[in-house]
Design an enzyme around this catalytic site. Structure first.
Site, PDB file in Angstrom:
ATOM      1  N   THR A 487       0.863  -1.172   0.030  1.00 23.09           N
ATOM      2  CA  THR A 487       0.063  -0.092  -0.030  1.00 23.09           C
ATOM      3  C   THR A 487       0.860   1.241  -0.114  1.00 23.09           C
ATOM      4  O   THR A 487       1.997   1.053   0.410  1.00 23.09           O
ATOM      5  CB  THR A 487      -0.857   0.128   1.248  1.00 23.09           C
ATOM      6  N   CYS A 488       0.249   2.417  -0.558  1.00 20.57           N
ATOM      7  CA  CYS A 488       1.238   3.459  -0.534  1.00 20.57           C
ATOM      8  C   CYS A 488       0.967   4.362   0.848  1.00 20.57           C
ATOM      9  O   CYS A 488       0.535   5.455   0.716  1.00 20.57           O
ATOM     10  CB  CYS A 488       1.166   4.385  -1.683  1.00 20.57           C
ATOM     11  N   ASP A 489       0.841   3.471   1.856  1.00 15.26           N
ATOM     12  CA  ASP A 489       0.703   4.223   3.189  1.00 15.26           C
ATOM     13  C   ASP A 489       1.736   3.802   4.285  1.00 15.26           C
ATOM     14  O   ASP A 489       2.129   2.541   3.995  1.00 15.26           O
ATOM     15  CB  ASP A 489      -0.574   3.768   3.888  1.00 15.26           C
ATOM     16  N   ASN A 533      -6.273   1.299  -0.258  1.00 14.79           N
ATOM     17  CA  ASN A 533      -5.851   1.305  -1.664  1.00 14.79           C
ATOM     18  C   ASN A 533      -6.461   0.493  -2.649  1.00 14.79           C
ATOM     19  O   ASN A 533      -5.871  -0.026  -3.484  1.00 14.79           O
ATOM     20  CB  ASN A 533      -4.362   0.815  -1.771  1.00 14.79           C
TER      21      ASN A 533
END
Ligand SMILES: *Cc1c(COP(=O)(O)O)cnc(C)c1O
EC number: 4.1.1.19
Length: 622
Positions: A487-489, A533
């Site tokens: 995820t881009c977290d 996401n």
């Protein structure tokens, strides 16, 4: 020193290390790697959730076995029953396996919402118990009456006085013209004085969301008597909270509940015959040292003994015992297998150095290089400190414009190599310094899964789950690892913990596959998982064993494809489809043949799931 990743602590004999791999300790003991490869060869890429029904059976047998043993030992006359709380895992591949493997045990289901009640009514074998907890409206109560009238052995646990009022109302409506009135059994959830311990403790206790106070219990008793429903009062219920790490609070709660049972019985609740002790039985998730201070045998003994004592003291019959343990039953059956996509600091390699010809490097860089070449166990600590000092100076020199980017890159690589070598040389020392060093050179493993989807309790509560590679277990792992999901977290990370270090292997993902197994994920994680996401529930598969011990894969359900995910969010798929298509058809950059090819590709991608598929790897990707 081989690393068993704490298998002897959390594994409960379910898996074993056989040479290079971790294997299922059942049937012909296949390795998780061969099962994974078998499924991937059929085209399912990305993370896989493997379910093992034999491990559900084992937990059910263990739970029932412990109570049967305790009942025999104490000559206890009450019976033992168990229901599975659906909120822990409502996935059909799980629930159907659960019902199938529980066989003759009359294991039932617990529902906490209308949707769960429908699953319970459809899946519980007639005669096995159903219990209904949580807040209920009139419709939910009416559904329970329908279940009772269809022949189900169902108990409605009331959490507050107004629920009882609604039950009475529904009873009047449903049974007005009935020749033989049928109502569900009624249970009363008590509000405990005692509380549990640990991160899940708050579901018990006096400030809990649920349960009747003493005053309300007496009031409810009167209401039932006046309505001539006292014969339906069958169960006293409590739930102390999940994942009890100690047994002390449970013993207190048992005495509280036991005395309330005896009091109500002596008052005239002649059909009151059961105490439901809720869930809370803990699972050992730790990879480093045991965290649970009781065994399942001790748990069963304590419950049976406490109930017997109170029944004897108060001169009432020994109650039937119900449990609603969920985590304990479901957690072990599922293993998440996730491919490693990349190691982040692989650039810190000797071959990446860009040293200039002798004499042209800054003296401190040359010095770092010499330190690195002459590092030994006896001088490692000293050289390391020198290296760290040099690095500080070199970074300052860079900031002041005295050295160039290549010098700075050489500095970073050399210091990293020195730290790595020192850690290996000092491995036997369990010093704080070593821990700090491991922390410093941790390698970031990019793994094809979503923590938000597959380990939400790690994200939300910091709950640890055992992690180990599925192979290379005959080789010593050397890299202190932190795990990054896709995820881009930035919360999608399991950081390296120097006090509970996870060490993984130094692999070249371009040359070889490397899979991690994340264990004990069968309780709560799947249903709490969120689509951050838009990563969805991973592809799942059920692994069954036949009488010869041969395994086979059934029940494969692939992760949702891109269009299905968008449909779930109520996007208009027709509109999306049209928009994408028109853009391509109207594009000025493509000729007709190219347009056809691009469209074909687009539709292929739309039919695939959102986990990563291709990666730089020469192996052909994920
Ligand atoms: C959540 C819950 C359970 C299950 O608890 P576990 O810790 O999973 O065993 C049982 N009973 C009630 C009322 C619950 O709310």
């Amino acid at each position: 020193m081989k690393n068993d990743y704490g298998l002897s602590i959390w594994g409960d004999g379910n898996f074993l290390i056989d040479g290079e791999t971790v294997n299922v300790n059942h049937g012909l003991s296949p390795s998780l790697l061969e099962i994974t490869r078998h499924i991937r060869e059929q085209g399912y890429k990305g993370p896989l959730l493997l379910r093992f029904p034999h491990l559900i059976r084992k937990q059910i047998d263990t739970l029932f076995g412990a109570f049967e043993r305790a009942r025999r030992e104490f000559k206890y006359s009450g019976k033992f029953h168990a229901v599975f709380p659906l909120k822990v895992n409502q996935y059909p591949n799980f629930v159907e396996s659960l019902i199938e493997v529980s066989g003759r045990r009359r294991y039932g289901l617990e529902a906490g919402s209308k949707a769960e009640l429908i699953i319970a009514m459809a899946k519980t074998p007639l005669g096995a118990p159903i219990t209904v907890n949580g807040f209920k409206d009139k419709e939910m109560i009416a559904l329970a009456f329908i279940a009772a009238k269809s022949g189900h052995n169902i108990t409605l646990t009331i959490e507050g006085i107004n629920e009882l009022e609604t039950i009475i109302e529904v009873h009047r409506e449903c049974n007005r013209d009935a020749s033989a009135p049928i109502t569900p059994k009624i249970g009363m959830r008590i509000r405990l004085h005692s509380t549990g311990v640990g991160i899940w403790a708050k579901s018990g206790g006096y400030s809990s969301k649920f349960g009747l106070t003493s005053t309300e219990l007496l009031e409810a008793y009167e209401m039932l008597r006046q309505e001539d429903l006292i014969g339906s009062l069958a169960m006293i219920h409590f739930h102390i909270g999940s994942q009890m790490s100690e047994i002390g609070p449970l013993k207190k709660a048992l005495r509280e509940a036991g005395n309330i049972y005896a009091e109500l019985k002596r008052r005239g609740a002649e059909n009151l015959h059961a105490i439901n002790i809720g869930g809370g039985l803990a699972v050992e998730y730790s990879q480093h040292q045991p965290s649970r201070n009781y065994s399942i045998k001790e748990f069963a003994n304590d419950v049976v003994f406490a109930m017997q004592e109170i029944a004897r003291q108060k001169g009432v019959e020994e109650p039937d015992i119900f449990t609603e343990s969920g985590r304990f039953i479901a957690a072990p059956h599922a293993v998440l297998v996730a491919p490693v996509l990349e190691l982040f600091s692989q650039e810190y390699h000797e071959r990446s150095l860009r040293l200039k010809p002798e004499g042209q490097n800054p003296p401190l860089v040359q010095e770092l290089y010499d330190l690195y070449r002459s590092l030994k166990r006896t001088n490692a600590r000293e050289y390391l400190h020198d290296a760290l000092d040099h690095m500080e100076s070199l970074l300052t020199l860079f900031d002041l414009g005295y050295i160039d980017l290549e010098d700075r890159s050489n500095t970073e690589i050399l210091v990293n190599l020195i730290v790595k070598k020192t850690v290996t040389l000092l491995e036997r020392e369990n010093s704080d310094e070593l821990k700090r060093l491991q922390n410093r050179i941790q390698e970031k493993y990019l793994v094809n899964f979503s923590i938000f989807q597959s380990l939400p309790d790690f994200w939300g509560l910091g709950q640890h789950f055992p992690i180990m590679p599925l192979h290379r277990l005959d080789q010593r792992p050397s890299r202190p690892a932190s795990i990054w999901d896709i995820t881009c977290d930035s919360d999608g990370e399991i950081p390296f913990d120097p006090d509970a270090p996870l060490l993984l292997h130094d692999i070249d993902v371009e040359e070889e596959e490397y899979f991690l197994g994340i264990f004990l994920t069968g309780a709560y994680q799947e249903v709490l998982g969120m689509r951050h996401n838009l990563f969805t529930h991973p592809t799942e598969a059920v692994i069954e064993f036949d009488e010869e011990g041969e395994w086979s894969v059934t029940g494969i359900i692939e992760a949702q494809n891109l269009m299905d995910i968008l449909e779930d969010l109520d996007y208009d798929l027709g509109q999306i489809d049209k928009s994408l298509k028109t853009q391509i058809e109207d594009s000025e950059h493509l000729n007709e043949t190219e347009k056809q090819a691009v469209l074909g590709k687009l539709y292929l991608y739309l039919s695939e799931n959102s986990y990563l598929k291709t990666i730089q790897s020469r192996l052909g990707g994920e």
